[in-house]
Design an enzyme around this catalytic site. Sequence first.
Site, short mmCIF file in Angstrom:
data_model
loop_
_atom_site.label_atom_id
_atom_site.label_comp_id
_atom_site.label_asym_id
_atom_site.label_seq_id
_atom_site.Cartn_x
_atom_site.Cartn_y
_atom_site.Cartn_z
N LEU A 1 34.18 34.29 -16.12
CA LEU A 1 34.08 33.22 -15.12
C LEU A 1 34.29 31.85 -15.77
CD1 LEU A 1 30.88 34.48 -13.24
CD2 LEU A 1 33.21 35.32 -13.09
N TYR B 1 46.01 23.93 -13.12
CA TYR B 1 44.95 24.93 -12.97
C TYR B 1 45.50 26.21 -12.32
CZ TYR B 1 40.93 27.30 -10.90
OH TYR B 1 40.03 28.25 -10.51
N ALA C 1 36.05 28.68 -17.31
CA ALA C 1 37.35 28.03 -17.10
C ALA C 1 37.16 26.53 -16.98
CB ALA C 1 38.01 28.53 -15.81
N ASP D 1 28.89 30.25 -10.26
CA ASP D 1 29.04 31.70 -10.10
C ASP D 1 28.30 32.46 -11.19
OD1 ASP D 1 30.68 30.80 -8.14
OD2 ASP D 1 32.47 31.88 -8.80
N SER E 1 42.00 33.20 -8.56
CA SER E 1 41.71 32.16 -7.58
C SER E 1 42.77 32.09 -6.49
CB SER E 1 41.65 30.82 -8.30
OG SER E 1 41.76 29.76 -7.39
N GLU F 1 43.87 29.48 -5.51
CA GLU F 1 44.78 28.40 -5.92
C GLU F 1 46.11 28.97 -6.41
OE1 GLU F 1 44.55 24.71 -6.12
OE2 GLU F 1 43.34 25.41 -4.46
N GLY G 1 31.10 31.47 -18.70
CA GLY G 1 30.89 30.55 -17.58
C GLY G 1 29.48 30.68 -17.02
P1 GDR Z 1 39.76 23.24 -4.73
O1 GDR Z 1 38.31 22.55 -4.50
O2 GDR Z 1 40.72 22.29 -5.33
O3 GDR Z 1 40.13 23.87 -3.44
O4 GDR Z 1 39.44 24.37 -5.82
P2 GDR Z 1 37.87 21.05 -4.25
O5 GDR Z 1 36.54 21.15 -3.58
O6 GDR Z 1 37.94 20.22 -5.48
O7 GDR Z 1 38.97 20.47 -3.23
C1 GDR Z 1 39.14 20.99 -1.91
C2 GDR Z 1 40.08 20.10 -1.13
O8 GDR Z 1 39.43 18.86 -0.81
C3 GDR Z 1 40.36 17.79 -1.02
N1 GDR Z 1 39.63 16.53 -1.26
C4 GDR Z 1 38.81 16.28 -2.28
N2 GDR Z 1 38.41 17.07 -3.31
C5 GDR Z 1 37.53 16.57 -4.19
N3 GDR Z 1 37.09 17.34 -5.18
N4 GDR Z 1 37.06 15.27 -4.10
C6 GDR Z 1 37.45 14.43 -3.08
O9 GDR Z 1 37.02 13.29 -3.01
C7 GDR Z 1 38.37 14.96 -2.12
N5 GDR Z 1 38.93 14.45 -0.99
C8 GDR Z 1 39.69 15.41 -0.48
C9 GDR Z 1 41.17 18.28 -2.23
O10 GDR Z 1 42.36 17.51 -2.36
C10 GDR Z 1 41.37 19.74 -1.87
O11 GDR Z 1 42.45 19.87 -1.00
C11 GDR Z 1 38.22 25.09 -5.83
C12 GDR Z 1 37.77 25.22 -7.30
O12 GDR Z 1 36.47 25.76 -7.32
C13 GDR Z 1 38.70 26.14 -8.06
O13 GDR Z 1 38.19 26.33 -9.38
C14 GDR Z 1 38.77 27.47 -7.33
O14 GDR Z 1 39.65 28.33 -8.00
C15 GDR Z 1 39.24 27.26 -5.91
O15 GDR Z 1 38.36 26.36 -5.26
C16 GDR Z 1 39.29 28.56 -5.12
#
Ligand code: GDR
Length: 331
Positions: free
Chosen positions: A78, A151, A80, A13, A127, A129, A8
């Site tokens: 890292l 995931y 994935a 990271d 994570s 998650e 990664g």
């Molecule tokens: P996450 O990160 O799923 O928490 O995983 P992300 O930034 O994608 O989403 C965070 C929250 O925001 C909401 N959301 C949106 N998300 C994205 N991407 N785009 C949008 O338009 C949007 N609108 C609302 C999502 O639904 C979610 O609730 C990240 C990743 O880096 C993982 O790989 C890691 O393991 C975890 O963080 C810890």
Amino acid sequence: MRRALITGITGQDGRYLAELLHSKNYEVFGLIKGQNNPRIELVQAELPFVELVSGDLQDLSSLVAALEQVQPDEVYNLGAISFVALSFKQAELTANVTGLGVLRLLEAIRMVGGSSGNPVRFYQASSSEMFGKVRESPQIESTAFYPRSPYGCAKVFGHDITVNYRDSYGLFACSGILFNHESPRRGIEFVTRKVTNAVARIKLGLQETLVLGDLEPRRDWGFAGDYVHAMWMMLQQDRPADYVVATGRTHSVRDFVDAAFRHVGLDDWERYLKQDARFFRPSEVDLLVGDATKARTELGWKPEVDFESLVAMMVDHDLKLEARKAGIRQP
Ligand code: GDR
């Protein structure tokens, strides 16, 4: 000189960790997959000290060959499929790379061993998650998992198999349960960077709207540059263990949007915002907040950058970037 192999390496990271290890005088190797990987040039330009080694988490023999070549003291996994939304669409690929990839790497380590007979130390990027539909708050190392996406399920497997190989074969294997961590290097598909980039473009008059999904999910957002220190610290302990890495503060997506717009003086931001069903997920993780007491007491780790500073850092970076791309002179 100690030798570290990072999977990664092209990601956020991987790049921060490579810089940290380089500053500590490690020889740093990065696993790179595929033919003509477009991100190779980025890594070579930004991290010229990293030696790239070809290999793929989907191909055990390539991992064995990479380990034989590098003979690492430390391996940081890292790599994935890390975008949760994508994992719903490519669930099998996610299970293969994010889940089975961990098993393949552990097997390769068992087969090859470490440099000059020293056991390899292994770090697995677990994570928050995995906590998904949380069973308790804040989440700690022993909180039960309830993943909410392919995931998250793949990460649970990666975590469990890491613990299992530690128990079964005495491997020095650590799992860092990292909560969301962001930076100007974050991919644009993740919500924080999507927001800071759009805010910068709206402020500069280059874009009219920001289109998002659900604004209510809450995340424990920290700075990626702080979190890679915790990874390294885990592998320097006398005994391998698992650690939650988090700030202990939680904010909604709406809070993040609000802070980003306010940072550039656009307080009436609701008028720039639209929502679209495309960006909602089939099942959501509503609330994450971690308790990193174990990392603080055993590793001596603590986050340096708080939420407000993180938002400001990312927005300021995107303002400069977008102004430069558009040929706009910034004061
Ligand atoms: P996450 O990160 O799923 O928490 O995983 P992300 O930034 O994608 O989403 C965070 C929250 O925001 C909401 N959301 C949106 N998300 C994205 N991407 N785009 C949008 O338009 C949007 N609108 C609302 C999502 O639904 C979610 O609730 C990240 C990743 O880096 C993982 O790989 C890691 O393991 C975890 O963080 C810890």
